[in-house]
Structures are given as C-alpha cells and as structure tokens.
Motif scaffolding. Structure first.
Motif, mmCIF file in Angstrom:
data_model
loop_
_atom_site.group_PDB
_atom_site.id
_atom_site.type_symbol
_atom_site.label_atom_id
_atom_site.label_comp_id
_atom_site.label_asym_id
_atom_site.label_seq_id
_atom_site.Cartn_x
_atom_site.Cartn_y
_atom_site.Cartn_z
ATOM 1 N N UNK A 1 10.170 -1.635 -6.917
ATOM 2 C CA UNK A 1 9.433 -1.875 -7.615
ATOM 3 C C UNK A 1 8.646 -3.234 -8.370
ATOM 4 N N UNK A 2 7.840 -3.984 -7.635
ATOM 5 C CA UNK A 2 7.351 -5.044 -8.388
ATOM 6 C C UNK A 2 8.260 -5.463 -9.950
ATOM 7 N N UNK A 3 7.342 -4.508 -10.855
ATOM 8 C CA UNK A 3 8.163 -5.101 -12.306
ATOM 9 C C UNK A 3 9.769 -5.284 -12.531
ATOM 10 N N UNK B 1 -6.272 -5.609 5.608
ATOM 11 C CA UNK B 1 -7.329 -5.446 4.511
ATOM 12 C C UNK B 1 -6.498 -5.890 3.213
ATOM 13 N N UNK B 2 -6.147 -6.299 1.979
ATOM 14 C CA UNK B 2 -6.016 -6.056 0.883
ATOM 15 C C UNK B 2 -6.189 -5.164 0.345
ATOM 16 N N UNK B 3 -5.590 -4.888 -0.863
ATOM 17 C CA UNK B 3 -5.711 -3.599 -1.644
ATOM 18 C C UNK B 3 -7.259 -3.962 -2.400
ATOM 19 N N UNK C 1 0.796 -1.626 -0.268
ATOM 20 C CA UNK C 1 0.144 -0.220 0.213
ATOM 21 C C UNK C 1 0.611 0.537 -0.060
ATOM 22 N N UNK C 2 1.964 1.272 1.470
ATOM 23 C CA UNK C 2 3.288 2.456 1.185
ATOM 24 C C UNK C 2 4.159 1.862 1.089
ATOM 25 N N UNK C 3 4.991 1.717 0.526
ATOM 26 C CA UNK C 3 6.524 1.056 0.311
ATOM 27 C C UNK C 3 6.685 2.601 1.023
#
Length: 232
Positions: free
Chosen positions: A165-167, A230-232, A135-137
């Motif tokens: 960042x995931x990618x 909770x998940x996004x 949510x807020x890296x």
C-alpha cells in the motif's frame, strides 16, 4: 557515475570513512554487483528490452510495467531534481519539452514501450500497466504470482497488498533512499517516493501542454494497438 562526481561526494563526506566506503559501493557498476548475487535474483531496471541480453526471455522472466507518459514525465522531473548529481533546476514545462524531444535519460519513451509491447505474448514476459496496479492491486499481485509460479492464500495476498500500500511503501526505509540523503546525494527538498497516484500530470499541464501531449501520444501510437488505461 563519473569519477569527478564520486570525488565530490567523498569530499562532502571526507570526515566519515564509513560513508566514503558506502559511496564506493554505490558507485560500482551494478552489473558486477548483480553477477555476485545468488540465484534466483530479482533485478529492477529501466533499461529497454533491446539493451538487455538478447536471449533474456529464454532464460528469465520479465515483468514490464508501463505508465502514462505524462505521469512518467512528472515523475522523472522530480527525480532529476532529487539527485544532486543531475541538478535539474528548470521548471516542468522546460523539462517536458526535453522529455518529448528525447533529450534526457530514459528516453525515447515510446521506443522503449513499443519494444516490450511487441513481446507481450511471449510466455516469459508479463506486460502490466501502472494504472491497473493502482485500480486493483490484489488482482495484479495474483497475476504476478501466477506468472512466477507462486501460490499464496488470501491472507498472504492481503498481507502483501498491505505491505505494498502506497503509504506503507512510502515509509519503508529500504525504498526511500535514506542512506543517500545522509551522503548528500539527494536534494533535501525532494523525495524519492512522492504520491504514486495516476493522472497527477493534470496538476502540471496547462491547456497548451495538454493538447501537445495528446497529439504526441496519438502520433506515436498510430502504428500500434497499444492504448493506456484511463486514470482513476
């Protein structure tokens, strides 16, 4: 890793001495490899607090990352299909039944989790949720930096968040086990870094499994104030 598995991998790479040397290195107990590393060291592990050195929080800082057990089960399912030395070939529902009955590696999940939760107020333990990273890296990066006594400016934080960042993370050869693919260690139909999202378990659970998971989580959290974001 047992000797039979090591020998099997060496047989698959029998015409390449460099690959056989790499197999020998990767199959060594990690404790011996870690002991030779200079301090300060960063060590990633899935071992629960009770199996780490008993006074670890007196001599080191620990960042513990918890994740919704349903997403954990999906992640472990794919990882168990990824490694040829494990070779899980069943469907996810079968795996889920093993997971909640503590019949696979890295379980029991809730014992692992609650051990760390009970230590969350120790000054040398930082307890994080995977969902909060998603949510807020930047906030979490600053939190970890402060915990480790490090200072970074906004530009450095932004650069680190871009790197993580995931990618970008997914395409980083240092984390996606390319060398293991070349050793026939991994199933070519699976990947180590997959989607990284929260709430992805919904794509795998039918109504019966969803209700079962809710009961399982409620039963295991009834003696604690721990609750998952909770998940996004």
């Amino acid at each position: 890793m047992n000797k039979d598995s090591v020998n099997e991998l060496k047989c698959l790479n029998k015409h390449n001495e460099e690959k056989k040397k790499l197999i020998d290195f990767l199959s060594k107990p990690r404790s011996g490899v870690i002991a030779k590393k200079p301090s300060p060291r960063f060590i990633k592990t899935h071992i629960p607090m009770s199996l780490l050195p008993p006074h670890i929080l007196d001599i080191a800082k620990v960042v513990y990352v918890a994740r919704d057990p349903r997403d954990v089960a999906v992640s472990c399912f794919h990882m168990n299909r990824l490694f040829n030395l494990i070779q899980f070939v069943g469907d996810f529902k079968t795996y889920w039944n093993f997971f909640i009955r503590n019949m696979i590696l890295w379980t029991p999940y809730f014992d692992h989790l609650k051990e760390a939760w009970e230590l969350r107020n120790h000054p040398n333990l930082l307890f994080l949720f995977y969902e909060d990273l998603s949510k807020d890296l930047p906030r979490i990066v600053r939190l970890v930096a402060d915990f480790l006594g490090k200072e970074y400016n906004d530009e450095q934080i932004a650069g680190l968040c871009s790197h993580l960042h995931f990618e970008n993370f997914k395409n980083n050869p240092s984390v996606n086990m390319d060398e293991m693919k070349e050793l026939h260690w991994l199933n070519p139909n699976e990947t180590f870094i997959r989607k990284g999202k929260t709430g992805g378990w919904r794509e795998y659970f039918d109504d019966e499994m969803t209700q079962e998971a809710e009961r399982w989580i409620t039963d295991n959290l009834k003696d604690t104030d721990l609750r998952f974001p909770s998940a996004q």
